[in-house]
Scaffold this motif. Structure first.
Motif, PDB file in Angstrom:
ATOM      1  N   MET A  32       0.888  -1.013  -0.082  1.00  0.00           N
ATOM      2  CA  MET A  32      -0.354   0.386   0.185  1.00  0.00           C
ATOM      3  C   MET A  32       0.687   1.159   0.229  1.00  0.00           C
ATOM      4  O   MET A  32       1.503   1.510   0.800  1.00  0.00           O
ATOM      5  N   ASN A  33       0.177   2.573  -0.904  1.00  0.00           N
ATOM      6  CA  ASN A  33       1.774   3.065  -0.868  1.00  0.00           C
ATOM      7  C   ASN A  33       1.318   4.391  -0.363  1.00  0.00           C
ATOM      8  O   ASN A  33      -0.075   4.722   0.946  1.00  0.00           O
ATOM      9  N   HIS A  69      -4.832   6.477  13.031  1.00  0.00           N
ATOM     10  CA  HIS A  69      -6.099   6.269  11.997  1.00  0.00           C
ATOM     11  C   HIS A  69      -6.796   6.972  11.508  1.00  0.00           C
ATOM     12  O   HIS A  69      -7.336   7.391  13.059  1.00  0.00           O
ATOM     13  N   PRO A  70      -7.609   7.211  10.082  1.00  0.00           N
ATOM     14  CA  PRO A  70      -8.852   8.680  10.035  1.00  0.00           C
ATOM     15  C   PRO A  70      -9.401   8.426  10.503  1.00  0.00           C
ATOM     16  O   PRO A  70     -10.274   9.024  10.898  1.00  0.00           O
ATOM     17  N   TYR A  71     -10.018   6.526  10.212  1.00  0.00           N
ATOM     18  CA  TYR A  71     -10.855   6.048  11.146  1.00  0.00           C
ATOM     19  C   TYR A  71     -11.269   6.602  13.133  1.00  0.00           C
ATOM     20  O   TYR A  71     -12.594   6.877  13.017  1.00  0.00           O
ATOM     21  N   VAL A 126      -2.938  12.711  11.480  1.00  0.00           N
ATOM     22  CA  VAL A 126      -3.221  11.893  10.855  1.00  0.00           C
ATOM     23  C   VAL A 126      -1.068  11.742  10.221  1.00  0.00           C
ATOM     24  O   VAL A 126      -1.138  10.973  10.699  1.00  0.00           O
ATOM     25  N   THR A 148      -0.065   7.318  -0.461  1.00  0.00           N
ATOM     26  CA  THR A 148      -1.159   7.889  -1.083  1.00  0.00           C
ATOM     27  C   THR A 148      -2.501   7.589  -0.232  1.00  0.00           C
ATOM     28  O   THR A 148      -3.700   8.232  -0.684  1.00  0.00           O
ATOM     29  N   ALA A 149      -2.729   6.466   0.487  1.00  0.00           N
ATOM     30  CA  ALA A 149      -3.647   5.596   0.112  1.00  0.00           C
ATOM     31  C   ALA A 149      -4.865   6.341   1.437  1.00  0.00           C
ATOM     32  O   ALA A 149      -3.729   6.660   2.107  1.00  0.00           O
ATOM     33  N   HIS A 150      -5.561   6.171   1.376  1.00  0.00           N
ATOM     34  CA  HIS A 150      -6.682   7.107   2.275  1.00  0.00           C
ATOM     35  C   HIS A 150      -5.941   5.953   4.050  1.00  0.00           C
ATOM     36  O   HIS A 150      -5.860   6.576   4.367  1.00  0.00           O
ATOM     37  N   TYR A 151      -6.151   4.953   3.752  1.00  0.00           N
ATOM     38  CA  TYR A 151      -5.537   3.959   5.103  1.00  0.00           C
ATOM     39  C   TYR A 151      -4.659   2.989   4.984  1.00  0.00           C
ATOM     40  O   TYR A 151      -4.339   2.308   4.148  1.00  0.00           O
ATOM     41  N   ARG A 152      -3.774   3.860   6.285  1.00  0.00           N
ATOM     42  CA  ARG A 152      -1.978   2.969   5.531  1.00  0.00           C
ATOM     43  C   ARG A 152      -2.098   2.038   6.908  1.00  0.00           C
ATOM     44  O   ARG A 152      -2.379   2.804   7.999  1.00  0.00           O
ATOM     45  N   PHE A 153      -0.996   1.744   6.787  1.00  0.00           N
ATOM     46  CA  PHE A 153       0.475   1.095   8.299  1.00  0.00           C
ATOM     47  C   PHE A 153       0.076   2.003   9.025  1.00  0.00           C
ATOM     48  O   PHE A 153       0.176   2.753   8.991  1.00  0.00           O
ATOM     49  N   PRO A 154      -1.090   1.829  10.238  1.00  0.00           N
ATOM     50  CA  PRO A 154      -0.151   2.217  11.233  1.00  0.00           C
ATOM     51  C   PRO A 154       0.945   2.179  12.505  1.00  0.00           C
ATOM     52  O   PRO A 154       1.609   1.352  12.618  1.00  0.00           O
TER      53      PRO A 154
END
Lengths: 92, 266
Positions: free
Chosen positions: A1-2, A69-71, A64, A4-10
């Motif tokens: 996952m790059n 994590h955005p969620y 962020v 720019t992804a919305h949800y990324r590795f924490p």
């Protein structure tokens, strides 16, 4: 996952921050402590100064950027607003 | 045996509507949920297996299972003023873990995890009377790296085969979707066109193609939760989807869909 992804590795460096957001979201007792004294609650969770400042400001972008994590940011904020602002809902 | 398959939106605004939400739209989704409830009453399932993405509620960063099965005696959770408690179909839940492990899926199981609105919002509106025990199935959708769509599809195919070897009448319900971006700059601009193309593809019975989409594509389209649907698609094969509704709100593509399977497809 790059990146720019919305949800990324924490990142591990953000573990305490994410744990604090999770507690605000899902632990009613912690949420009460946070509402009563946000600084003390952030200290209890072991947050650094910059993380605490971002959290106390409710600054999503800064949180962020720290690895939150955005969620978790979204739901922690929603739970606090539901209580602080006494949002009105139509329940079905 | 698998007797029914549905996908249901689970946005909490459908259960507790703040003033930001269009009331008529919410009621149209409720009408679609009511159709699902009628179908469930006609299908008379012994259990409803709900495939849901964990909203970092059952599991936190102490353990992030890709695929998990809840095998407690009952499950409980709260949302706003609602307190939910549902019995679990324990023999079936246990059989899914055992047969899944036997087939090479390294499943996590839990007997103690709070379940969230992904489970309760659809069930609030669709649980038939008398109520039916559940089997909660978790997919990691929010914490990268998530299971690949291919793996979800394979797990779904295994689920379908295991269910078909069992005597219980089981309905699969995928909870979640479609496009939404909670907590990000894109919250107010979901990928509705992507959703509509997807529904066309599913209605044409081409669900197997979703096994090949990438994690990047799902993230880009606000459809990380589609992994729950893709899991269900593994079980229903190329049954043609029957969308009950697609209602795009200002932040969410709300869909309710049935895949006629078993007796319903004859």
């Amino acid at each position: 996952m790059n990146v720019t992804a919305h949800y990324r590795f924490p990142p591990a460096s953000a573990y305490r921050l994410n744990r604090c957001l999770f507690a605000i979201k899902s632990d009613a007792a912690f949420r009460s402590r946070f509402r009563a004294d946000p600084r003390a609650a952030a200290r209890e969770m072991g947050l650094g100064e910059a993380e605490s400042a971002a959290l106390l400001d409710g600054n999503r972008d800064a949180l962020v950027a720290h690895g939150a994590h955005p969620y978790l940011v979204f739901m922690a904020d929603l739970r606090l607003r539901m209580e602080r602002e006494a949002m009105t809902f139509e329940y079905f | 045996m698998l007797v029914g398959a549905f996908a249901c939106a689970h946005t909490p605004q459908l259960l507790a509507r703040p003033e930001t939400e269009d009331r008529e739209l919410v009621l149209r989704v409720h009408a679609a949920f009511a159709r699902v409830k009628q179908r469930l009453e006609a299908l008379r399932p012994d259990a409803i297996a709900v495939i849901a993405g964990d909203h970092i509620e059952a599991f936190f960063l102490n353990a992030v299972p890709a695929l998990a099965v809840y095998v407690g005696a009952e499950c409980a959770g709260t949302f706003g003023r609602y307190r939910y408690r549902f019995p679990i179909h324990e023999p079936l839940a246990r059989a899914l873990v055992e047969a899944g492990i036997e087939r090479g899926f390294d499943l996590v199981y839990t007997q103690d995890a709070p379940l969230d609105y992904a489970f309760y919002v659809p069930l609030h509106f669709t649980m038939p009377a008398p109520s039916v025990p559940l089997v909660p199935l978790h997919i990691n959708v929010y914490l990268p790296p998530q299971p690949t769509p291919k793996r979800c599809y394979e797990w779904g195919r295994a689920l379908g085969e295991i269910l078909d070897s069992r005597s219980e009448r089981v309905v699969l319900m995928a909870s979640g979707g479609m496009s939404h971006f909670p907590g990000t700059d894109r919250y107010a601009s979901p990928a509705f066109d992507y959703d509509r193309r997807l529904l066309d593809l599913l209605s044409a019975g081409r669900g197997h193609e979703l096994a090949a989409v990438t994690a990047e594509e799902l993230d880009r389209a606000g459809n990380i939760e589609l992994r729950t649907w893709i899991t269900l698609l593994g079980a229903v094969g190329d049954a043609k989807a029957d969308p009950y509704c697609y209602e795009p709100s200002w932040h969410h593509g709300n869909a309710v869909v049935e895949w006629p399977v078993g007796e319903a497809s004859l």
